[in-house]
Design a protein around this motif. Structure first.
Motif, short mmCIF file in Angstrom:
data_model
loop_
_atom_site.label_atom_id
_atom_site.label_comp_id
_atom_site.label_asym_id
_atom_site.label_seq_id
_atom_site.Cartn_x
_atom_site.Cartn_y
_atom_site.Cartn_z
N ASN A 205 0.85 -1.20 0.00
CA ASN A 205 0.00 0.00 0.00
C ASN A 205 0.88 1.25 0.00
O ASN A 205 1.89 1.29 0.69
N GLU A 206 0.44 2.25 -0.73
CA GLU A 206 1.21 3.48 -0.85
C GLU A 206 1.33 4.24 0.48
O GLU A 206 0.35 4.41 1.20
N VAL A 207 2.54 4.72 0.72
CA VAL A 207 2.79 5.64 1.83
C VAL A 207 2.68 7.05 1.27
O VAL A 207 3.04 7.28 0.12
N GLN A 208 2.16 7.98 2.05
CA GLN A 208 2.02 9.35 1.54
C GLN A 208 2.72 10.40 2.40
O GLN A 208 3.02 10.15 3.56
N TYR A 209 2.94 11.57 1.77
CA TYR A 209 3.56 12.70 2.46
C TYR A 209 2.85 12.97 3.79
O TYR A 209 1.62 12.99 3.84
N GLY A 210 3.63 13.15 4.83
CA GLY A 210 3.05 13.47 6.13
C GLY A 210 2.75 12.24 6.97
O GLY A 210 2.60 12.35 8.19
N HIS A 211 2.64 11.06 6.33
CA HIS A 211 2.43 9.83 7.10
C HIS A 211 3.57 9.61 8.10
O HIS A 211 4.72 9.93 7.81
N MET A 212 3.21 9.04 9.23
CA MET A 212 4.24 8.54 10.15
C MET A 212 4.29 7.04 9.92
O MET A 212 3.27 6.36 10.07
N ILE A 213 5.43 6.50 9.52
CA ILE A 213 5.51 5.07 9.26
C ILE A 213 6.27 4.39 10.41
O ILE A 213 7.05 5.01 11.13
N ASP A 214 5.98 3.12 10.56
CA ASP A 214 6.58 2.33 11.62
C ASP A 214 7.40 1.24 10.92
O ASP A 214 6.84 0.44 10.18
#
Lengths: 251, 251
Positions: A205-214
């Protein structure tokens, strides 16, 4: 008829390398994608051509074999070939070779075409395939899938904020950044003394600008005699990408 | 005798660009430093040569004028000249030009030589200067200094963890990453619609792997008719770097 091969030389600048003076895995992805875009352009199949169908190519899986990574100031040659395809999937290979023609890296990858407004996968248009002389096949080569991170695994975990410079001209996170998030979690001691021999990478799934990823990684353990780490990137509860990386010692 | 000029062409790949398809300011620093290292090597004055004195070159200040940033797939030429020096400081200039020879970017920079064990600044050895045909001067050109961030300023602030891939082959944070930390704090709306026209950048104290840095920027305000931001990077209470950036609208 074999699929058309496209080759370019690339001189590795210091800023594509890490503290060990070898090319980073993320830069490896950047430079092979550059070469495939050049082949696309060369055959009149660049982003503008795909735009008329409202489509874009999206990579969903990589299987990367590494004898050794390219090193600082080295001139390598990079080749690519859109090897085969079926209705929904296209298979593309890449080779990096040193100046003696010795293979350093071999990448196999699976691609789909995605409708740019609906973000849904669609049948690949014949016109977007024909000039490559790719082979139509029933089944594409099966790429090794990453091993899942299990609840019982001993993991290291770190959060990363998606940054402005992670976004490319399409407004999406450049895929190469996933490799930085996957690996940066590991201790510097480990990264500076090991080099990947294989990377199996799958985008979900796409990650987007501003997301906090783990970014979650299992501590390196020996699997079938090879030091192995399994990786997962989450946004909230959704898995964005997974990877398995095999490592060897290197100084 | 004028100082020796060194020039190379550079084709701008997509991964040196941001969402606007123009080269990022950080990559601008990376590619000019690459060209200066190539000139050093060309004159037999590479890192190995400096190593015999136990010294390394360190840049302390940049003054960057930008007509426009290089854009995706464009081939530019980059030139450098070690223009002048005195006992402790060396002055180096860079030019980026488009294929018609029009100047896009002009960089002026001040350098010192640092003892690699004591991390102290030392007199520049004559042997490390002579082959450039630089001009000995009493006073180097004065570079514009960044404007201080003041307690009363309306600021935006964000913390960044120094990552493994921020570290280069010398074991130090690659200077270009400071520009990412400086600018990423600004809203995407602003970054995607503005391009820098001038960057004054000063390095004060080294940032290290694992440090948590605090990037502080004043909200864009008009100063002498130009939209301006002032920037500060802190590690704890220590100022690591400061910058002033002037901006223009761009679509």
């Amino acid at each position: 008829m074999a699929a058309k091969l496209y080759t370019e030389k690339h001189e590795v600048p210091y800023y594509e390398c890490d503290v060990t003076n070898y090319m980073t895995p993320a830069m490896l992805l950047n430079v092979i994608i550059l070469i495939s875009e050049k082949q696309n352009l060369d055959l009149g199949l660049g982003a503008d051509f795909m735009e008329q169908f409202g489509l874009g190519w999206v990579v969903i899986q990589y299987d990367i074999s590494i004898d050794r990574l390219p090193e600082i100031n080295e001139t390598i040659s990079i080749s690519t070939q859109a090897t085969s395809y079926n209705r929904f999937f296209a298979f593309r290979e890449f080779w990096m070779k040193d100046s003696d023609g010795k293979e350093l890296v071999h990448v196999r990858s699976t691609w789909v075409t995605m409708n740019k407004s609906s973000r849904k996968m669609v049948t690949i248009p014949a016109a977007a395939l024909e000039p490559y002389d790719s082979e139509p096949v029933k089944r594409l080569p099966r790429l090794k899938r990453p091993t899942k991170v299990e609840a019982a695994d001993d993991v290291i975990e770190q959060k990363y904020q998606v940054r402005y410079y992670d976004i490319d001209g399409n407004g999406h996170v450049n895929n190469a950044h996933y490799l930085e998030w996957f690996t940066d979690v590991l201790p510097m001691d480990f990264l500076a003394t090991h080099q990947p021999t294989a990377i199996y990478l799958r985008f979900e799934n796409e990650v987007q600008y501003g997301h906090m990823i783990d970014s979650i990684v299992t501590k390196p353990i020996e699997v079938d005699g090879e030091l192995t780490t399994n990786h997962q990137i989450l946004v909230g509860d959704a898995v964005s990408a997974t990877a398995t990386i095999k490592w060897r010692n290197h100084d």
